[in-house]
Design an enzyme around this catalytic site. Structure first.
Site, mmCIF file in Angstrom:
data_model
loop_
_atom_site.group_PDB
_atom_site.id
_atom_site.type_symbol
_atom_site.label_atom_id
_atom_site.label_comp_id
_atom_site.label_asym_id
_atom_site.label_seq_id
_atom_site.Cartn_x
_atom_site.Cartn_y
_atom_site.Cartn_z
ATOM 1 N N SER A 95 -2.489 1.755 -8.928
ATOM 2 C CA SER A 95 -1.660 0.780 -9.618
ATOM 3 C C SER A 95 -2.567 -0.053 -10.518
ATOM 4 O O SER A 95 -3.483 -0.718 -10.032
ATOM 5 C CB SER A 95 -0.958 -0.115 -8.582
ATOM 6 N N LYS A 131 0.335 4.200 -11.908
ATOM 7 C CA LYS A 131 1.399 3.212 -12.145
ATOM 8 C C LYS A 131 0.810 2.127 -13.017
ATOM 9 O O LYS A 131 -0.310 1.682 -12.769
ATOM 10 C CB LYS A 131 1.859 2.664 -10.807
ATOM 11 N N LYS A 143 1.452 -1.734 -14.750
ATOM 12 C CA LYS A 143 2.252 -2.953 -14.689
ATOM 13 C C LYS A 143 2.718 -3.285 -16.099
ATOM 14 O O LYS A 143 1.951 -3.166 -17.065
ATOM 15 C CB LYS A 143 1.397 -4.095 -14.144
ATOM 16 N N ASP A 179 5.878 -0.635 -13.369
ATOM 17 C CA ASP A 179 6.372 -1.658 -12.437
ATOM 18 C C ASP A 179 6.470 -2.985 -13.174
ATOM 19 O O ASP A 179 5.473 -3.513 -13.672
ATOM 20 C CB ASP A 179 5.403 -1.779 -11.247
ATOM 21 N N GLU A 216 9.944 0.755 -11.674
ATOM 22 C CA GLU A 216 10.016 -0.057 -10.453
ATOM 23 C C GLU A 216 10.447 -1.491 -10.756
ATOM 24 O O GLU A 216 9.891 -2.140 -11.649
ATOM 25 C CB GLU A 216 8.626 -0.038 -9.795
ATOM 26 N N ASP A 275 11.630 -2.464 -5.260
ATOM 27 C CA ASP A 275 10.557 -3.004 -4.430
ATOM 28 C C ASP A 275 11.073 -4.357 -3.891
ATOM 29 O O ASP A 275 11.690 -4.411 -2.813
ATOM 30 C CB ASP A 275 9.280 -3.150 -5.285
ATOM 31 N N LYS A 300 7.411 -1.304 1.430
ATOM 32 C CA LYS A 300 6.229 -2.030 1.887
ATOM 33 C C LYS A 300 6.608 -2.590 3.250
ATOM 34 O O LYS A 300 7.499 -3.444 3.340
ATOM 35 C CB LYS A 300 5.905 -3.194 0.946
ATOM 36 N N GLY A 348 1.758 -1.069 -2.094
ATOM 37 C CA GLY A 348 0.555 -1.748 -1.632
ATOM 38 C C GLY A 348 0.543 -3.193 -2.052
ATOM 39 O O GLY A 348 1.298 -3.601 -2.949
HETATM 40 O O1 OSB Z 1 4.617 -4.853 -7.009
HETATM 41 O O2 OSB Z 1 3.691 -3.205 -6.114
HETATM 42 C C1 OSB Z 1 3.628 -4.371 -6.466
HETATM 43 C C2 OSB Z 1 0.140 -5.799 -5.794
HETATM 44 C C3 OSB Z 1 0.453 -7.097 -5.448
HETATM 45 C C4 OSB Z 1 1.774 -7.487 -5.477
HETATM 46 C C5 OSB Z 1 2.781 -6.597 -5.850
HETATM 47 C C6 OSB Z 1 2.463 -5.286 -6.169
HETATM 48 C C7 OSB Z 1 1.121 -4.906 -6.182
HETATM 49 C C8 OSB Z 1 0.661 -3.576 -6.592
HETATM 50 C C9 OSB Z 1 -0.702 -3.134 -6.072
HETATM 51 O O3 OSB Z 1 1.231 -2.872 -7.376
HETATM 52 C C10 OSB Z 1 -0.653 -1.884 -5.293
HETATM 53 C C11 OSB Z 1 -1.954 -1.645 -4.567
HETATM 54 O O4 OSB Z 1 -2.186 -2.240 -3.498
HETATM 55 O O5 OSB Z 1 -2.750 -0.849 -5.061
HETATM 56 MG MG MG Z 2 6.117 -3.352 -7.100
#
Ligand code: OSB
Ligand code: MG
Length: 371
Positions: free
Chosen positions: A135, A161, A163, A188, A213, A238, A262, A290
């Site tokens: 991510s 992924k 952001k 995401d 996402e 999520d 999660k 994560g």
């Molecule tokens: O939205 O998935 C999310 C990290 C912190 C808070 C929200 C998210 C995330 C990630 C990181 O996308 C995923 C990872 O731990 O590699």
């Molecule tokens: Mg997310």
């Protein structure tokens, strides 16, 4: 198991690189490590609440308060039989899923150690290695993003992924897709759009993404349904899915085609298993999200992702993607096939690097049974 003591460590750990999402930028990652002692055994759990209430309303501060003042008194000196027993005892505490999940994880670690079984075995996991991706946070520019993606592909990640946020989606996602036409790519938004502003995402529907996402607000399952109806690309929820009931609402409404589970967000591993089972029976693909976990939470994520319904690659990258130094002696490595091996030792299967723990501890508190 009769719980003799609970220790909380408020940790702050430097990330190898800043992580930027639609809700903010982190360079240090905070969390609360929970240590339970029972029957001469030690169980670890990670509460993934963050310093600021950006992902959801919980913070390391609210988690500390709920753990110390409400959860600890309900379980200290109590004989906890299993995760469901724990959930019944904390039912009267509304919300605060991240705090509850941290304790449930530590309880699973204890139960596994007592039985001599790994979490994967306790959960009925079917995979020895789980497929993972990376991510990637919002970067300086679209070209910087393409370079960052490339660096992870060179390390062996086969699913990426990225952001996104309003104004930082079309150019970025299009650039990555042009540079890597066959890449398994997903985005995401972390709740950054409304049904009205989500028209900015229309061009992304032509980029063969695996999924989009959480484009809309956390409490917007209904509007996600409207968005999914006009998108070819799967919407994945999520933040919106906080309970097994929400998973049912979302699937009955056709608000999404898959779910990022999660365990922390849904209040614990037992609740994550319930959502997994519900989706698996209906053929709805799920994957493990994560929260930049330490080795403790990472071991837990790997164990749950070994369940059969976790068919999409998880946000469970190798330890070195997050930290130069972790609190566990074990570090998780990426295998050649973009997988990570699920721990097979009893419980979570990790041990504590006490020096590292000390180095990253901002505050520490032990609560004990009355003598
Ligand atoms: O939205 O998935 C999310 C990290 C912190 C808070 C929200 C998210 C995330 C990630 C990181 O996308 C995923 C990872 O731990 O590699
Ligand atoms: Mg997310």
């Amino acid at each position: 198991m009769k719980i003799d003591s609970i220790t909380l460590h408020h940790l702050s750990m430097p990330l190898v690189a800043p992580f930027e999402t639609s809700f903010g930028r982190e360079t240090q990652r905070e969390c609360v490590l929970i240590t339970l002692r029972a029957e001469g055994l030690t169980g670890y759990g990670e509460c993934v609440a963050t310093r600021e209430p950006g992902y959801n309303y919980e913070t390391t501060g609210t988690a500390w308060h709920i753990l110390k003042d409400f959860i600890a008194p309900l379980i200290l000196d109590q004989d906890l039989t299993d995760a469901h027993d724990f959930q019944r005892r904390v039912e009267r505490i509304r919300g605060h899923h991240l705090a509850k999940a941290g304790v449930e994880m530590a309880l699973w670690d204890l139960l596994g150690k007592r039985e001599g079984k790994s979490l994967k075995q306790l959960f009925g996991g079917v995979r020895e290695r789980v497929e993972v991706g990376v991510s990637i946070g919002i970067q300086e520019s679209a070209s910087a993003l393409v370079r960052t993606v490339e660096s992870y592909l060179e390390k062996g990640y086969r699913r990426v992924k990225i952001k996104i946020k309003p104004g930082r989606e079309v150019e970025e996602t299009t650039a990555v897709r042009r540079a890597f036409p066959d890449l398994r790519l997903q985005v995401d938004a972390n709740s950054a759009y409304t049904l009205e502003t989500a028209s900015a995402l229309d061009p992304l529907d032509e980029l063969s993404l695996l999924l989009i996402e959480q484009p809309l607000f956390e409490d917007d399952i209904w509007d996600h349904r409207k968005l999914q109806a006009r998108f070819k690309t799967a919407i994945c929820l999520d933040e919106s899915i906080l309970t097994p009931r929400h998973a049912r609402y979302a699937l009955e409404m056709e608000a999404c085609r898959n779910i990022n589970i999660k365990p922390a967000r849904v209040g614990g591993l037992s609740q994550a298993i319930m959502i997994h089972d519900y989706c698996y029976e209906r053929g709805v693909p799920v994957w493990c999200g994560g929260m930049l976990e330490t080795g403790v939470g990472r071991a837990s994520n790997l164990a749950i992702a070994s369940l059969p319904g976790y068919v999409l690659p998880g946000d469970i990258s190798a330890s070195d993607r997050y930290y130069h130094r972790d609190i566990t002696n074990e570090r998780f490595l990426l295998n050649d096939d973009s997988t990570i091996t699920v721990p097979d030792k009893p419980g979570l299967g990790v041990t504590m690097d006490e020096d590292a723990l000390k180095q990253f501890t901002l505050a520490q508190l032990t609560l004990k049974t009355r003598e």
